[in-house]
Design a protein around this motif. Sequence first.
Motif, PDB file in Angstrom:
ATOM      1  N   ALA A  25       5.787   5.040  -7.314  1.00 19.60           N
ATOM      2  CA  ALA A  25       5.284   3.666  -7.405  1.00 19.60           C
ATOM      3  C   ALA A  25       4.150   3.424  -6.407  1.00 19.60           C
ATOM      4  O   ALA A  25       3.132   2.800  -6.736  1.00 19.60           O
ATOM      5  CB  ALA A  25       6.426   2.681  -7.158  1.00 19.60           C
ATOM      6  N   LYS A  26       4.300   3.920  -5.195  1.00 19.85           N
ATOM      7  CA  LYS A  26       3.256   3.739  -4.179  1.00 19.85           C
ATOM      8  C   LYS A  26       1.984   4.475  -4.567  1.00 19.85           C
ATOM      9  O   LYS A  26       0.869   3.981  -4.335  1.00 19.85           O
ATOM     10  CB  LYS A  26       3.759   4.244  -2.818  1.00 19.85           C
ATOM     11  CG  LYS A  26       4.788   3.352  -2.162  1.00 19.85           C
ATOM     12  CD  LYS A  26       5.254   3.982  -0.857  1.00 19.85           C
ATOM     13  CE  LYS A  26       6.277   3.112  -0.161  1.00 19.85           C
ATOM     14  NZ  LYS A  26       6.813   3.748   1.066  1.00 19.85           N
ATOM     15  N   LEU A  27       2.135   5.654  -5.118  1.00 23.48           N
ATOM     16  CA  LEU A  27       0.966   6.435  -5.521  1.00 23.48           C
ATOM     17  C   LEU A  27       0.159   5.694  -6.590  1.00 23.48           C
ATOM     18  O   LEU A  27      -1.070   5.599  -6.500  1.00 23.48           O
ATOM     19  CB  LEU A  27       1.402   7.800  -6.048  1.00 23.48           C
ATOM     20  CG  LEU A  27       0.278   8.707  -6.577  1.00 23.48           C
ATOM     21  CD1 LEU A  27      -0.720   9.017  -5.476  1.00 23.48           C
ATOM     22  CD2 LEU A  27       0.872   9.985  -7.163  1.00 23.48           C
ATOM     23  N   ILE A  28       0.851   5.157  -7.580  1.00 29.27           N
ATOM     24  CA  ILE A  28       0.168   4.420  -8.651  1.00 29.27           C
ATOM     25  C   ILE A  28      -0.533   3.188  -8.092  1.00 29.27           C
ATOM     26  O   ILE A  28      -1.715   2.924  -8.394  1.00 29.27           O
ATOM     27  CB  ILE A  28       1.174   4.018  -9.745  1.00 29.27           C
ATOM     28  CG1 ILE A  28       1.724   5.277 -10.439  1.00 29.27           C
ATOM     29  CG2 ILE A  28       0.513   3.093 -10.775  1.00 29.27           C
ATOM     30  CD1 ILE A  28       2.848   4.995 -11.420  1.00 29.27           C
ATOM     31  N   ALA A  29       0.180   2.419  -7.249  1.00 30.52           N
ATOM     32  CA  ALA A  29      -0.412   1.222  -6.658  1.00 30.52           C
ATOM     33  C   ALA A  29      -1.583   1.572  -5.754  1.00 30.52           C
ATOM     34  O   ALA A  29      -2.605   0.876  -5.729  1.00 30.52           O
ATOM     35  CB  ALA A  29       0.648   0.443  -5.875  1.00 30.52           C
ATOM     36  N   GLY A  30      -1.453   2.671  -5.010  1.00 31.82           N
ATOM     37  CA  GLY A  30      -2.537   3.088  -4.123  1.00 31.82           C
ATOM     38  C   GLY A  30      -3.783   3.503  -4.882  1.00 31.82           C
ATOM     39  O   GLY A  30      -4.909   3.208  -4.467  1.00 31.82           O
ATOM     40  N   LEU A  31      -3.610   4.175  -6.003  1.00 33.85           N
ATOM     41  CA  LEU A  31      -4.751   4.583  -6.819  1.00 33.85           C
ATOM     42  C   LEU A  31      -5.421   3.380  -7.474  1.00 33.85           C
ATOM     43  O   LEU A  31      -6.659   3.336  -7.601  1.00 33.85           O
ATOM     44  CB  LEU A  31      -4.298   5.583  -7.890  1.00 33.85           C
ATOM     45  CG  LEU A  31      -3.846   6.955  -7.365  1.00 33.85           C
ATOM     46  CD1 LEU A  31      -3.291   7.805  -8.506  1.00 33.85           C
ATOM     47  CD2 LEU A  31      -4.996   7.683  -6.665  1.00 33.85           C
ATOM     48  N   ALA A  42       2.606   6.473   0.156  1.00 33.76           N
ATOM     49  CA  ALA A  42       3.031   7.388  -0.904  1.00 33.76           C
ATOM     50  C   ALA A  42       3.314   8.768  -0.327  1.00 33.76           C
ATOM     51  O   ALA A  42       4.317   9.413  -0.670  1.00 33.76           O
ATOM     52  CB  ALA A  42       1.956   7.480  -1.991  1.00 33.76           C
ATOM     53  N   ALA A  43       2.425   9.226   0.560  1.00 34.50           N
ATOM     54  CA  ALA A  43       2.641  10.511   1.229  1.00 34.50           C
ATOM     55  C   ALA A  43       3.893  10.459   2.094  1.00 34.50           C
ATOM     56  O   ALA A  43       4.652  11.438   2.182  1.00 34.50           O
ATOM     57  CB  ALA A  43       1.425  10.865   2.080  1.00 34.50           C
ATOM     58  N   HIS A  44       4.116   9.309   2.731  1.00 35.29           N
ATOM     59  CA  HIS A  44       5.307   9.108   3.557  1.00 35.29           C
ATOM     60  C   HIS A  44       6.563   9.288   2.714  1.00 35.29           C
ATOM     61  O   HIS A  44       7.480  10.042   3.077  1.00 35.29           O
ATOM     62  CB  HIS A  44       5.242   7.693   4.154  1.00 35.29           C
ATOM     63  CG  HIS A  44       6.419   7.330   4.998  1.00 35.29           C
ATOM     64  ND1 HIS A  44       6.514   6.133   5.662  1.00 35.29           N
ATOM     65  CD2 HIS A  44       7.570   7.993   5.294  1.00 35.29           C
ATOM     66  CE1 HIS A  44       7.651   6.077   6.324  1.00 35.29           C
ATOM     67  NE2 HIS A  44       8.311   7.192   6.108  1.00 35.29           N
ATOM     68  N   SER A  45       6.609   8.621   1.566  1.00 37.73           N
ATOM     69  CA  SER A  45       7.788   8.709   0.705  1.00 37.73           C
ATOM     70  C   SER A  45       7.942  10.092   0.088  1.00 37.73           C
ATOM     71  O   SER A  45       9.060  10.583  -0.092  1.00 37.73           O
ATOM     72  CB  SER A  45       7.712   7.652  -0.408  1.00 37.73           C
ATOM     73  OG  SER A  45       7.783   6.352   0.138  1.00 37.73           O
ATOM     74  N   ASN A 113      -7.748  -4.103  -6.933  1.00 44.60           N
ATOM     75  CA  ASN A 113      -6.660  -5.036  -7.159  1.00 44.60           C
ATOM     76  C   ASN A 113      -5.453  -4.658  -6.296  1.00 44.60           C
ATOM     77  O   ASN A 113      -4.875  -3.582  -6.455  1.00 44.60           O
ATOM     78  CB  ASN A 113      -6.283  -5.028  -8.641  1.00 44.60           C
ATOM     79  CG  ASN A 113      -5.190  -6.044  -8.970  1.00 44.60           C
ATOM     80  OD1 ASN A 113      -4.810  -6.870  -8.135  1.00 44.60           O
ATOM     81  ND2 ASN A 113      -4.679  -5.975 -10.180  1.00 44.60           N
ATOM     82  N   LEU A 114      -5.076  -5.556  -5.394  1.00 44.09           N
ATOM     83  CA  LEU A 114      -3.992  -5.262  -4.456  1.00 44.09           C
ATOM     84  C   LEU A 114      -2.656  -5.883  -4.858  1.00 44.09           C
ATOM     85  O   LEU A 114      -1.651  -5.677  -4.164  1.00 44.09           O
ATOM     86  CB  LEU A 114      -4.375  -5.732  -3.049  1.00 44.09           C
ATOM     87  CG  LEU A 114      -5.602  -5.049  -2.423  1.00 44.09           C
ATOM     88  CD1 LEU A 114      -5.855  -5.613  -1.031  1.00 44.09           C
ATOM     89  CD2 LEU A 114      -5.412  -3.549  -2.361  1.00 44.09           C
ATOM     90  N   ILE A 115      -2.637  -6.623  -5.945  1.00 39.88           N
ATOM     91  CA  ILE A 115      -1.378  -7.246  -6.371  1.00 39.88           C
ATOM     92  C   ILE A 115      -0.295  -6.198  -6.647  1.00 39.88           C
ATOM     93  O   ILE A 115       0.855  -6.347  -6.198  1.00 39.88           O
ATOM     94  CB  ILE A 115      -1.603  -8.145  -7.609  1.00 39.88           C
ATOM     95  CG1 ILE A 115      -2.482  -9.347  -7.230  1.00 39.88           C
ATOM     96  CG2 ILE A 115      -0.262  -8.623  -8.173  1.00 39.88           C
ATOM     97  CD1 ILE A 115      -2.790 -10.272  -8.387  1.00 39.88           C
ATOM     98  N   PRO A 116      -0.620  -5.093  -7.388  1.00 38.73           N
ATOM     99  CA  PRO A 116       0.419  -4.064  -7.586  1.00 38.73           C
ATOM    100  C   PRO A 116       0.937  -3.490  -6.271  1.00 38.73           C
ATOM    101  O   PRO A 116       2.122  -3.159  -6.159  1.00 38.73           O
ATOM    102  CB  PRO A 116      -0.315  -2.994  -8.412  1.00 38.73           C
ATOM    103  CG  PRO A 116      -1.396  -3.731  -9.116  1.00 38.73           C
ATOM    104  CD  PRO A 116      -1.852  -4.774  -8.138  1.00 38.73           C
ATOM    105  N   SER A 117       0.056  -3.390  -5.278  1.00 38.87           N
ATOM    106  CA  SER A 117       0.471  -2.851  -3.981  1.00 38.87           C
ATOM    107  C   SER A 117       1.502  -3.760  -3.314  1.00 38.87           C
ATOM    108  O   SER A 117       2.507  -3.291  -2.771  1.00 38.87           O
ATOM    109  CB  SER A 117      -0.744  -2.679  -3.061  1.00 38.87           C
ATOM    110  OG  SER A 117      -1.634  -1.718  -3.567  1.00 38.87           O
ATOM    111  N   TYR A 118       1.246  -5.075  -3.353  1.00 37.43           N
ATOM    112  CA  TYR A 118       2.192  -6.007  -2.747  1.00 37.43           C
ATOM    113  C   TYR A 118       3.541  -5.972  -3.473  1.00 37.43           C
ATOM    114  O   TYR A 118       4.611  -6.039  -2.845  1.00 37.43           O
ATOM    115  CB  TYR A 118       1.627  -7.429  -2.766  1.00 37.43           C
ATOM    116  CG  TYR A 118       0.580  -7.691  -1.712  1.00 37.43           C
ATOM    117  CD1 TYR A 118       0.902  -7.626  -0.355  1.00 37.43           C
ATOM    118  CD2 TYR A 118      -0.723  -8.009  -2.062  1.00 37.43           C
ATOM    119  CE1 TYR A 118      -0.058  -7.864   0.624  1.00 37.43           C
ATOM    120  CE2 TYR A 118      -1.691  -8.264  -1.094  1.00 37.43           C
ATOM    121  CZ  TYR A 118      -1.352  -8.197   0.241  1.00 37.43           C
ATOM    122  OH  TYR A 118      -2.306  -8.430   1.208  1.00 37.43           O
ATOM    123  N   ILE A 119       3.489  -5.861  -4.800  1.00 41.17           N
ATOM    124  CA  ILE A 119       4.736  -5.806  -5.570  1.00 41.17           C
ATOM    125  C   ILE A 119       5.529  -4.555  -5.211  1.00 41.17           C
ATOM    126  O   ILE A 119       6.744  -4.606  -4.984  1.00 41.17           O
ATOM    127  CB  ILE A 119       4.425  -5.840  -7.082  1.00 41.17           C
ATOM    128  CG1 ILE A 119       3.820  -7.194  -7.478  1.00 41.17           C
ATOM    129  CG2 ILE A 119       5.698  -5.568  -7.894  1.00 41.17           C
ATOM    130  CD1 ILE A 119       3.365  -7.255  -8.921  1.00 41.17           C
TER     131      ILE A 119
END
Length: 284
Positions: A25-31, A42-45, A113-119
């Motif tokens: 999820a983090k990888l997708i939001a980060g991209l 994402a790397a952390h997880s 777009n940072l909304i996915p990141s916050y979610i």
Amino acid sequence: MADNSGESLGTVLVAGGANLAIAVAKLIAGLIGGSAAMLSEAAHSAADTVTELLLLVSVRRGQRPADSRHPFGHGKAAFFWAMMAAVATLVGGAGFSITHGVHEISHGERLGNLIPSYIVLALSFAIEGVSFLNALAQLRREARRHDVSPFRLVSITSDTALKAVVYEDAAALIGLVIAALGLLGYQVTGSPVWDGAASIAIGVLLLVAALTLIRSNVSLLIGQSAPGPIEEEIRALVAAKIDFRDEATAAGVEIACDELDRRLRERYPGISQVFLDPTPTRRR
């Protein structure tokens, strides 16, 4: 320490499943957003997922029974694989986060777009929180069993799987807050420095956690004694010269030794071998 490998295995499985879902999820939001902090998370997880796999190996190897080549069991194998797990966090998580953060600050990129990141950060915090509370509950149960505080127990326990999950989940929760602050700082100021600084801060956090776990496992590998209170309780039971009455029979001595063995194992189930040496305390 008591043998809680089965409970620790469940704790590791919960943490591993959570980390794998969160990493994707983090990888997708980060991209989508182009955030260095999110990619670092994402790397952390991902590093935590590898860590959990190595901890599973640690628990399994440590459970292997004694044999002719390993008369005292395979307990130290658990410490070795737990240390490898900490190294994975150090290299995979901390290394990537710090270097990526430096790159973000030096080159600077406009985020999307940072909304996915916050979610994802909010959902990750909830999932990591469940994993952390699960580990904390086990830690508290063990702390009550040994009559020490949870904070004291996590620093001295030889249960490397439990210790790693507690440290890594705590670092994960803090890292999520740092990532959110980095994104918020970027939105308020428009400067990518905030995002890059958050990535570096996450890397430093992982560095501290990894080095702490490495130091702990190295101490266990080279032979760390039992914690003071536990050592004193065990010593009060078995570290004594036993002078049996002259009329005691061999069968009576065996029964007494067997009873002491039984009581010791009831109090500390993790003990695998007990050696007793009846010795007269006075000259005949």
